[in-house]
Design an enzyme around this catalytic site. Structure first.
Site, mmCIF file in Angstrom:
data_model
loop_
_atom_site.group_PDB
_atom_site.id
_atom_site.type_symbol
_atom_site.label_atom_id
_atom_site.label_comp_id
_atom_site.label_asym_id
_atom_site.label_seq_id
_atom_site.Cartn_x
_atom_site.Cartn_y
_atom_site.Cartn_z
ATOM 1 N N ASN A 10 0.787 -1.147 0.086
ATOM 2 C CA ASN A 10 0.002 -0.053 -0.164
ATOM 3 C C ASN A 10 0.751 0.937 -0.338
ATOM 4 O OD1 ASN A 10 -2.237 2.083 0.447
ATOM 5 N ND2 ASN A 10 -2.211 0.876 2.763
ATOM 6 N N LYS A 12 -0.011 4.267 -0.220
ATOM 7 C CA LYS A 12 -0.805 5.679 -0.012
ATOM 8 C C LYS A 12 -0.215 6.615 -0.539
ATOM 9 C CE LYS A 12 0.484 3.895 5.186
ATOM 10 N NZ LYS A 12 -0.616 3.718 6.099
ATOM 11 N N HIS A 95 -9.672 0.766 4.735
ATOM 12 C CA HIS A 95 -8.423 0.853 5.326
ATOM 13 C C HIS A 95 -8.610 2.070 6.328
ATOM 14 C CE1 HIS A 95 -4.680 2.892 6.451
ATOM 15 N NE2 HIS A 95 -3.793 1.437 5.349
ATOM 16 N N GLU A 97 -7.064 4.217 7.777
ATOM 17 C CA GLU A 97 -6.800 6.030 7.490
ATOM 18 C C GLU A 97 -8.031 6.193 6.719
ATOM 19 O OE1 GLU A 97 -3.110 5.058 5.081
ATOM 20 O OE2 GLU A 97 -2.862 4.730 6.900
ATOM 21 N N GLU A 166 -5.467 -5.585 10.619
ATOM 22 C CA GLU A 166 -4.608 -3.839 11.217
ATOM 23 C C GLU A 166 -4.764 -3.448 11.722
ATOM 24 O OE1 GLU A 166 -3.045 -2.781 6.766
ATOM 25 O OE2 GLU A 166 -4.677 -1.543 6.861
ATOM 26 N N GLY A 172 1.928 2.271 10.723
ATOM 27 C CA GLY A 172 3.503 3.606 10.379
ATOM 28 C C GLY A 172 3.715 3.651 12.135
ATOM 29 N N SER A 211 3.059 -2.270 10.175
ATOM 30 C CA SER A 211 4.927 -2.471 10.711
ATOM 31 C C SER A 211 4.934 -3.536 10.146
ATOM 32 C CB SER A 211 4.931 -1.807 12.500
ATOM 33 O OG SER A 211 4.562 -0.124 12.462
HETATM 34 C C1 PEP Z 1 -1.390 0.275 5.403
HETATM 35 O O1 PEP Z 1 -0.930 1.080 5.211
HETATM 36 O O2 PEP Z 1 -2.164 -0.743 5.500
HETATM 37 C C2 PEP Z 1 -0.059 -0.482 6.603
HETATM 38 C C3 PEP Z 1 0.103 -1.677 7.804
HETATM 39 O O3 PEP Z 1 1.035 0.398 7.035
HETATM 40 P P1 PEP Z 1 2.874 0.445 7.413
HETATM 41 O O4 PEP Z 1 3.127 -1.554 7.245
HETATM 42 O O5 PEP Z 1 3.635 1.921 7.904
HETATM 43 O O6 PEP Z 1 2.049 -0.154 9.588
#
Ligand code: PEP
Length: 249
Positions: A10, A12, A95, A97, A166, A172, A211
């Site tokens: 992803n 982003k 997601h 976000e 998630e 992040g 992460s």
């Molecule tokens: C994500 O954006 O879905 C995600 C898991 O980000 P990160 O790996 O940076 O935590």
């Protein structure tokens, strides 16, 4: 049943024409024929570029969102049919976000899931609890509620979705759920899917996201109900993303 792991990047809101090309070239030079499925979800303006760069490659193209609507007065949105024209195979929906900054509700996420499925695009449905919800002991209730909304609207084709657990506090932040924490939620989601579609539940891919990186991927992916990863930050660095793909083989 054989079920390949699925590793999804992803990006982003990152990238640019030059950087995208360099990143994809580095991935394609080294990825070979991966033993897992791989996709990258690019920002919408770059889908045409990525369609060309990834043509005839083992890396599939994904979008980061999809409209719940088919067409019309929805300024700024992209319909599933439009994404399909650019070779999009996967679309992230719900997601955290988007839930947080765009106030997407469980119902919106369910409708977006339906929109993707209607065009043969595989929705990657994200669920996950905030830190406050985890600390209040609400993790299971939250993810069950989020998935239930999607099952309610899409139960007849639930075997076509991918689910990504998630935990919001792990996205992040560099804080990863422990393999045991992740597995415990994945097992719960699997049981919920089993209840909705007993004969298909085992084949539905459940990704972990939050992460995930080159150092922790193998341990997470070794869990019985973790069938891949949704990777943000580490998908922007070719060596890291390639190591995760290797760990998923
Ligand atoms: C994500 O954006 O879905 C995600 C898991 O980000 P990160 O790996 O940076 O935590």
């Amino acid at each position: 049943m054989t079920k390949k792991n699925l590793i999804v990047g992803n990006w982003k809101m990152n990238g640019g024409l030059q950087g995208n090309q360099a990143l994809v070239q580095a991935l394609l030079q080294a990825v070979g024929q991966p033993a897992c499925d791989v996709a990258v979800c690019a920002p919408a303006p770059y889908l045409a570029q990525l369609q060309a760069l990834l043509a005839a490659s083992p890396i599939a193209l994904g979008a980061q969102d999809v409209s719940a609507h088919a067409q019309g007065a929805f300024t700024g949105e992209q319909s599933a049919a439009m994404l399909k024209e650019f070779g999009v195979r996967y679309a992230i929906v719900g997601h955290s976000e988007r839930r947080q900054y765009h106030r997407e509700t469980d119902e919106t996420v369910a409708a977006k899931t339906a929109a993707a499925l209607s065009q043969g695009i595989t929705p990657i449905v994200c669920v996950g609890e905030t830190l406050a919800e985890r600390e209040a002991g609400q993790t299971h209730d939250v993810v069950k509620r989020q998935l239930a909304a999607v099952i309610h609207v899409n139960g007849h084709c639930i075997s076509e979705i991918v689910v990504a657990y998630e935990p919001v506090w792990a996205i992040g932040t560099g804080k990863t759920a422990s393999p045991e924490q992740a597995q415990s939620v994945h097992a719960l989601l699997r049981a919920q899917l089993h209840h909705a579609a007993s004969e298909h539940a085992a084949g539905i891919r459940l990704l972990y996201g939050g992460s995930m990186n080159a150092a922790n991927a193998a341990e997470l992916l070794a869990q019985p109900d973790i069938d891949g990863g949704l990777i943000g930050g580490a998908s922007l660095k070719a060596p890291d993303f390639l190591q995760i793909i290797s760990a998923a083989a």
